[in-house]
Design an enzyme around this catalytic site. Structure first.
Site, PDB file in Angstrom:
ATOM      1  CE  LYS A 114      -4.294  -1.302  -0.003  1.00  0.00           C
ATOM      2  NZ  LYS A 114      -5.281  -2.001   0.716  1.00  0.00           N
ATOM      3  CE  LYS A 196      -5.240  -8.618  -3.045  1.00  0.00           C
ATOM      4  NZ  LYS A 196      -5.602  -8.127  -1.726  1.00  0.00           N
ATOM      5  CE  LYS A 199     -11.397  -3.617  -0.796  1.00  0.00           C
ATOM      6  NZ  LYS A 199     -12.302  -4.181   0.182  1.00  0.00           N
TER       7      LYS A 199
HETATM    8  P1  TYM Z   1     -10.112  -6.463   2.328  1.00  0.00           P
HETATM    9  O1  TYM Z   1     -11.214  -5.502   2.518  1.00  0.00           O
HETATM   10  O2  TYM Z   1      -8.948  -6.075   1.481  1.00  0.00           O
HETATM   11  O3  TYM Z   1     -10.647  -7.835   1.709  1.00  0.00           O
HETATM   12  C1  TYM Z   1     -11.766  -8.476   2.264  1.00  0.00           C
HETATM   13  C2  TYM Z   1     -11.623  -9.984   2.250  1.00  0.00           C
HETATM   14  O4  TYM Z   1     -11.548 -10.490   0.946  1.00  0.00           O
HETATM   15  C3  TYM Z   1     -10.382 -11.247   0.762  1.00  0.00           C
HETATM   16  N1  TYM Z   1      -9.885 -10.992  -0.595  1.00  0.00           N
HETATM   17  C4  TYM Z   1      -9.582 -11.959  -1.469  1.00  0.00           C
HETATM   18  N2  TYM Z   1      -9.637 -13.296  -1.387  1.00  0.00           N
HETATM   19  C5  TYM Z   1      -9.257 -13.999  -2.471  1.00  0.00           C
HETATM   20  N3  TYM Z   1      -8.819 -13.420  -3.621  1.00  0.00           N
HETATM   21  C6  TYM Z   1      -8.753 -12.087  -3.754  1.00  0.00           C
HETATM   22  N4  TYM Z   1      -8.336 -11.528  -4.873  1.00  0.00           N
HETATM   23  C7  TYM Z   1      -9.150 -11.287  -2.634  1.00  0.00           C
HETATM   24  N5  TYM Z   1      -9.216  -9.943  -2.429  1.00  0.00           N
HETATM   25  C8  TYM Z   1      -9.684  -9.784  -1.167  1.00  0.00           C
HETATM   26  C9  TYM Z   1      -9.414 -10.752   1.827  1.00  0.00           C
HETATM   27  O5  TYM Z   1      -8.454 -11.712   2.145  1.00  0.00           O
HETATM   28  C10 TYM Z   1     -10.344 -10.469   2.955  1.00  0.00           C
HETATM   29  O6  TYM Z   1     -10.649 -11.642   3.676  1.00  0.00           O
HETATM   30  N6  TYM Z   1      -7.718  -6.068   6.642  1.00  0.00           N
HETATM   31  C11 TYM Z   1      -8.870  -6.636   5.985  1.00  0.00           C
HETATM   32  C12 TYM Z   1     -10.191  -6.150   6.571  1.00  0.00           C
HETATM   33  C13 TYM Z   1     -10.286  -6.349   8.037  1.00  0.00           C
HETATM   34  C14 TYM Z   1     -10.476  -7.591   8.703  1.00  0.00           C
HETATM   35  C15 TYM Z   1     -10.490  -7.263  10.104  1.00  0.00           C
HETATM   36  C16 TYM Z   1     -10.621  -8.901   8.288  1.00  0.00           C
HETATM   37  C17 TYM Z   1     -10.206  -5.379   8.976  1.00  0.00           C
HETATM   38  N7  TYM Z   1     -10.327  -5.927  10.223  1.00  0.00           N
HETATM   39  C18 TYM Z   1     -10.659  -8.258  11.075  1.00  0.00           C
HETATM   40  C19 TYM Z   1     -10.796  -9.883   9.263  1.00  0.00           C
HETATM   41  C20 TYM Z   1     -10.809  -9.558  10.636  1.00  0.00           C
HETATM   42  C21 TYM Z   1      -8.807  -6.250   4.529  1.00  0.00           C
HETATM   43  O7  TYM Z   1      -8.134  -5.347   4.142  1.00  0.00           O
HETATM   44  O8  TYM Z   1      -9.613  -6.987   3.731  1.00  0.00           O
END
Ligand code: TYM
Length: 331
Positions: A114, A196, A199
């Site tokens: 990031k 990957k 979004k």
């Molecule tokens: P975030 O918002 O980037 O993504 C949300 C969830 O989707 C999964 N993900 C993917 N899985 C497979 N292939 C992909 N291309 C892909 N893109 C996203 C991510 O692994 C995630 O599970 N830090 C976290 C949000 C968060 C969180 C938490 C999660 C904040 N606090 C506490 C669990 C517990 C995040 O940035 O996810």
């Protein structure tokens, strides 16, 4: 009766929900409601580590909530809430900042990625993001955290921080385990399959959104990058085809061997059309239901209000315990 194990997970409303977030996380959340006590939230506090347009953030948060429900996360059976509605997240986040090491945070892959992408805004929140995430998880004494592969490192850090705190103050936090799906844990971009699906990626055609129209989805799969071998086979040196096979596997429940057999001797064109079709079949009902729910703002409000009430009762209990342990005077 034995108490149900607890699950917690969240997604940042920093962009629209993608096929990646659906396959890596959301799809698996819905299936867990009967067996576990589930808490799912919209990580809006995390979203502002990258600059957001306020009106867009508000719209997207509600839209994401509608999409959670449309994916089968029933508000009657799960606790769904908005992170910023529960002040305990930031309060415990601060405490955990003081038990998370600079070196640990510096090693986080997401921080490195990031900060490379947002070189003009490498803010402190981006750096300490993992201790807020640890607070999200530990406040609810979660046993399992269902996430995609990219979040595994953060859950592991959460365990280390919890262990460190427990060692100093005695048993306070449950140590959570990441729960990563066998297929679909890392969905790649359709245009750059070495990256990957994300979004924040603006590459046209590489990323499928849950709310994309069937026509757009089919078009993206038709244009998906493959290779010159013309053989549907899953292996390291065929990232494009392997990714499409993973997507097909998640949608159909078929194994890689079954998919190889199904498309043996058939061209990539036919294969890509078939993948597009099963994705449309999977996403179209979600899109329709989310659109219907989005029109009912009063219902969405009732869901996040009830969720905040249930979540804050659990979170407050943990926060009080922590404040007492570290030596704060009770009010
Ligand atoms: P975030 O918002 O980037 O993504 C949300 C969830 O989707 C999964 N993900 C993917 N899985 C497979 N292939 C992909 N291309 C892909 N893109 C996203 C991510 O692994 C995630 O599970 N830090 C976290 C949000 C968060 C969180 C938490 C999660 C904040 N606090 C506490 C669990 C517990 C995040 O940035 O996810």
């Amino acid at each position: 009766m034995e108490e149900k194990k607890r699950i917690l997970s969240g997604i940042k409303p920093s962009g629209e929900l993608t096929l990646g977030s659906y396959m890596g996380a959301l799809k698996n959340w819905a299936a867990m409601a009967d067996e576990y006590d589930c808490f799912y939230f919209l990580a809006d506090l995390h979203a502002i580590t990258v600059r957001q347009n306020p009106a867009e953030l508000r719209r997207r948060t509600l839209s994401q909530l509608a999409q959670y429900i449309a994916c089968g996360i029933d508000p009657e059976k799960n606790t769904i809430f908005i992170q910023s509605h529960i002040p305990a997240h930031t309060e415990l986040g601060w405490v955990l900042d003081c038990y998370t090491m600079f070196g640990e945070l510096s090693r986080m892959t997401q921080f490195k990625d990031k900060s490379a992408k947002n070189a003009d805004n490498i803010n402190a929140g981006l750096f300490t993001y993992p201790s807020l995430m640890a607070a999200d998880i530990l406040l609810y004494q979660a046993d399992l955290v269902p996430v995609g592969d990219d979040q595994k490192q953060h859950v592991e850090l959460t365990r280390d921080v919890a262990q460190r705190f427990n060692n100093v103050y005695g048993e306070t936090f449950k140590l959570p385990e990441p729960f990563i799906p066998k297929v679909g844990a890392r969905i790649m971009s359709l245009q750059h399959p070495e990256n990957k699906m994300s979004k924040s990626e603006s590459d046209s055609g590489g990323c499928i959104l849950l709310m994309d129209s069937p026509e757009d989805i089919r078009r993206c799969f038709k244009r998906a990058i493959t290779d010159s071998e013309m053989c549907v086979r899953c292996c390291k040196d065929k990232p494009g085809v392997s990714n499409l096979m993973q997507i097909y596997a998640v949608c159909t429940g078929k194994t890689m061997e079954e998919i190889e057999k199904e498309f043996a001797g058939r061209g990539y064109g036919e294969f890509k059309t078939a993948v597009g079709d099963v994705v449309v079949e999977t996403l179209a009902p979600i899109r329709e239901e989310a659109t219907r729910l989005l029109a009912d703002k009063a219902y969405l409000e009732s869901v996040y209000r009830a969720g905040a009430e249930k979540a804050s009762a659990v979170a407050e209990r943990t926060l009080r315990k922590v404040y007492k342990k570290v030596g704060f005077v009770a009010r």
